[in-house]
Design an enzyme around this catalytic site. Structure first.
Site, mmCIF file in Angstrom:
data_model
loop_
_atom_site.group_PDB
_atom_site.id
_atom_site.type_symbol
_atom_site.label_atom_id
_atom_site.label_comp_id
_atom_site.label_asym_id
_atom_site.label_seq_id
_atom_site.Cartn_x
_atom_site.Cartn_y
_atom_site.Cartn_z
ATOM 1 N N CYS A 211 0.838 -1.187 0.000
ATOM 2 C CA CYS A 211 0.000 0.000 0.000
ATOM 3 C C CYS A 211 0.881 1.249 0.000
ATOM 4 O O CYS A 211 1.774 1.388 0.845
ATOM 5 C CB CYS A 211 -0.897 -0.009 1.230
ATOM 6 N N CYS A 214 0.082 3.106 3.594
ATOM 7 C CA CYS A 214 0.488 2.628 4.922
ATOM 8 C C CYS A 214 1.504 1.491 4.900
ATOM 9 O O CYS A 214 1.994 1.088 5.947
ATOM 10 C CB CYS A 214 -0.741 2.223 5.731
ATOM 11 N N CYS A 233 -6.238 -2.190 0.177
ATOM 12 C CA CYS A 233 -5.392 -2.360 1.352
ATOM 13 C C CYS A 233 -6.266 -2.778 2.516
ATOM 14 O O CYS A 233 -7.204 -2.076 2.869
ATOM 15 C CB CYS A 233 -4.663 -1.066 1.681
ATOM 16 N N CYS A 236 -5.684 0.160 5.687
ATOM 17 C CA CYS A 236 -6.168 1.543 5.695
ATOM 18 C C CYS A 236 -7.314 1.773 4.706
ATOM 19 O O CYS A 236 -7.873 2.861 4.652
ATOM 20 C CB CYS A 236 -5.031 2.521 5.406
ATOM 21 N N ASP A 365 21.745 -0.922 -18.121
ATOM 22 C CA ASP A 365 21.702 -2.041 -17.181
ATOM 23 C C ASP A 365 20.724 -3.069 -17.739
ATOM 24 O O ASP A 365 19.523 -2.839 -17.797
ATOM 25 C CB ASP A 365 21.224 -1.527 -15.823
#
Lengths: 462, 254
Positions: A211, A214, A233, A236, A365
């Site tokens: 999340c 949170c 989530c 929250c 990369d």
């Protein structure tokens, strides 16, 4: 005065680039900006229809191209950075090309595909009417360092937009949807809501496990692909927002594309798109969302999406005499996995040519190759006849395939792309397909080789 | 033979470091006929590190950097330090390598590390990124390690710390003193990534050997595997870095 000097110098560079056949689509912009840093601001603010910016990791070019078709169906003339030159100099070049010698822009609307890091500056200069954010995936991590950093670029761009402008956001991507919480603009979400579509299994390429508010791991009712899905989530309550532009029906027709049913506040429409893959369905939704936000009618949106056809080798077929080349750009794990899924849809034995370069535009990369699910390709070992690896990192690609479980006997390494192409073509029979999967600069090289053989158009003409 | 491998991916790192190192370990075990007992753990589990022969801690500080402190608290409370003191073979990469030092100093906060290495890390302005090649000389290992680096932290070794390798090309721990990584007992730390283990099979085999010899308390001979594709990739990178002339055939030590 400074503006005119800049304009003419820029236009002169555009003209001489064409004359000498340089492909460079950023040089004129660079020249003009040196003389007048305000040149893009002055030119871009003239269009009556405003500017649409499109950003995000995957699907920028395809979404922009779809919007271009929709705009064409509506009779709008566009300033569009077509060649994928999506840095500030590329945007400036696009506007220089649309401007008369008197500095007047002759188009109705700006359609700008914008590199993530360029978003804050572009938003400031062109004052967009709407901005589409497609998704956030790990891509060329060395350029921006961190995904969090990339998200911050976009947030900063949104903060520079006017309150009446619109953020067109992918509701199914938690990182994108979260931008809607802080943006000072209006928001329009698009997403997928098709019963039975997607899976409950997490894909290991998923980026946003936690999340953004949170830190608790998200729960998903369904994953559509990677971390895109219906998330919420449990701690929250932060959850996927309800999208206004929604896919409610989908029929996949394999490599021939998909049929979509799209619901909007203005009603529902059906459209057939001629490119395969769920990620292209998302691109079509993004384009539909943007067009809707700009006030374009559903009939024109439908017409535009249906006239769209694949371009610049995001995925295309080229005939080479009695043989065919399937060409698809690969640039990050999610896109590559989708390409593999598409290839796996046909059952016959396949010959592949994978060309990996590590120039700046490809990302220096190349460790992302290890996040691509080549195991999925190799799992049907009977379906792989042979693989040629090529490009600057041909050996690394071969190494990856070995660790994916490919029999070393099926593997050939040829750095030279022309040789590799000939090797690939000679190992397929008439009527068969060579699957060519290059990174960005390898794609340019490959197209030049094909062009010299007389088979593909110059990409900036597409 | 059996090998107990623990692969730890900090749960909150958001973007995983890449599974290349795990893939290399699993495949080379398979090819060697070593019976691999793999535990993939996150900072939401409660593993006892002392029961493993080899522990890999991947760490690429990415998305959820705000959660690193929580990961570190978890690591500090775990048995990792005891495991290292007991000789368990541990490879800590990227951010995990930084955790093994005394502290990590960022502009707004200082994070206390495990202190297994006598070293500290300071966050720099820009990222140190690019190809990285180091020369490594340890008892039983004399090779080049090749890969990529991408880190903001500058790591400084104290007087009691030993570096894993010496920088040939690239920036290494801090871009100034030519050191890369650190070694303490069987704990190895490094900034090398992208991918480290597949491209440096000799190093994988070295870790295997250490782990198996500790487990079975005897000398173990690992017959060489066909490394043709690995060698090609290794040599191609050396060529790119223009090291081929001076290279004492990196795979010959096997």
């Amino acid at each position: 005065m400074r503006f005119y000097l800049s304009l003419w110098a820029g236009k002169l560079t555009v003209w001489s680039s064409r004359l000498f056949g340089w492909g460079g689509s950023s040089l004129p912009g660079r020249v003009a900006r040196c003389l007048d840093p305000q040149v893009l601001r002055r030119l871009s603010r003239q269009v009556s229809g405003g500017n649409l910016m499109i950003t995000g990791t995957n699907g920028k070019t395809t979404t922009a191209k779809m919007v271009a078709e929709v705009a064409a169906a509506s009779g709008l003339r566009l300033t569009h950075n077509r060649a994928g030159a999506n840095l500030i100099t590329g945007l400036t070049t696009a506007y220089l090309q649309s401007a008369s010698a008197g500095g007047r822009v002759g188009t109705d609307m700006g359609l700008l595909e914008v590199d993530e890091a360029t978003v804050p500056r572009a938003a400031e200069e062109v004052a967009p009417k709407a901005m589409v954010v497609t998704n956030f995936f790990r891509d060329q991590l060395d350029r921006f360092g961190e995904l969090e950093h990339t998200v911050r670029f976009i947030r900063r761009g949104l903060e520079r937009m006017r309150p009446e402008s619109v953020a067109v956001l992918n509701a199914d991507d938690p990182l994108v949807a979260n931008l809607g919480r802080t943006t000072p603009t209006r928001t329009l979400y698009y997403g997928i809501d098709v019963p039975g579509l997607g899976s409950r299994e997490v894909d290991h390429t998923a980026e946003a496990k936690h999340c953004v508010v949170c830190g608790e791991p998200y729960q998903y009712d369904v994953y559509y692909y990677a971390h895109l899905g219906k998330f919420r989530c449990p701690r929250c309550g932060n959850a996927r927002p309800d999208p206004q532009v929604v896919l409610t029906g989908l029929t996949s027709e394999g490599s021939r594309g998909s049929s979509l049913t799209v619901h909007t506040p203005a009603g529902e429409f059906e459209a057939h798109i001629s490119i395969p893959g769920l990620y292209n369905v998302y691109n079509a939704l993004a384009a539909a969302g943007a067009a809707y936000a700009l006030g374009i009618s559903l009939a024109n949106i439908k017409a535009g999406l249906e006239s769209f056809s694949s371009h610049f080798g995001r995925m295309e077929m080229i005939s080479l005499g009695d043989k065919e080349v399937f060409l698809a750009l690969v640039k990050n794990p999610v896109g590559f996995n989708e390409v593999i899924r598409t290839i796996n849809e046909t059952r016959e034995q396949k010959t592949l040519l994978i060309a990996i370069n590590d120039n700046y535009a490809d990302g220096t990369d190349i460790s992302w190759l290890w996040d691509v699910d080549f195991e999925m390709l190799v799992a049907g070992q009977d379906h792989v006849k042979s693989v040629v690896t090529s490009g600057q990192r041909a050996e690394d690609m071969a190494l990856r395939l070995k660790y994916a479980g490919l029999d070393a006997g099926l593997l050939r390494v040829e750095r030279d792309m022309k040789q590799a192409l000939q090797m690939g073509l000679s190992s397929i029979g008439p009527g068969e397909i060579l699957y060519v999967l290059p990174t960005y600069t390898a794609m340019l090289e490959m197209r030049e080789i094909l062009q010299k053989m007389g088979y593909a158009r110059k990409f900036w003409e597409v | 033979m059996e090998l107990r491998l623990c692969y730890l991916e900090p749960d909150t790192s958001g973007v995983h470091q890449g599974r290349s190192n795990l893939v290399a370990l699993v495949k080379r075990c398979l090819w060697r006929g070593v019976d691999l007992r793999l535990a993939e753990v996150t900072t939401r589990d409660e593993p006892d590190f002392r029961v493993y022969d080899l522990v890999i801690i991947s760490g690429r500080g990415d998305l959820g950097r705000q959660f690193l402190a929580r990961d570190l608290r978890w690591l500090r409370q775990s048995s990792l330090a005891e495991a290292v003191e007991e000789g368990v073979v541990v490879l800590a990469l990227g951010a995990a390598f930084q955790f093994m030092g005394r502290y990590h100093q960022a502009p707004r906060r200082t994070i206390e590390g495990l202190g297994l290495f006598d070293m500290w890390t300071e966050a720099g302005e820009d990222r140190l990124t690019g190809a990285l090649a180091t020369s490594v000389r340890l008892p039983g290992l004399n090779t080049y390690l090749l890969g990529h680096e991408n880190h903001r932290g500058r790591t400084w070794l104290g007087p009691r710390a030993r570096s894993l390798g010496r920088v040939i090309t690239g920036l290494g721990n801090n871009g100034l003193d030519d050191t890369e990584g650190a070694v303490y007992r069987n704990l190895f730390g490094s900034y090398l990534q992208g991918p480290l283990l597949p491209k440096n099979p000799e190093f994988v085999d070295y870790l295997f050997q250490l782990a198996l010899e500790r487990r079975y308390e005897q000398e173990i001979y690992l017959p060489p595997l066909p490394n043709l594709v690995e060698d090609k990739a290794h040599q191609a990178l050396l060529r790119r870095l223009r090291l081929d002339q001076s290279a004492p055939s990196p795979q010959s030590a096997l």
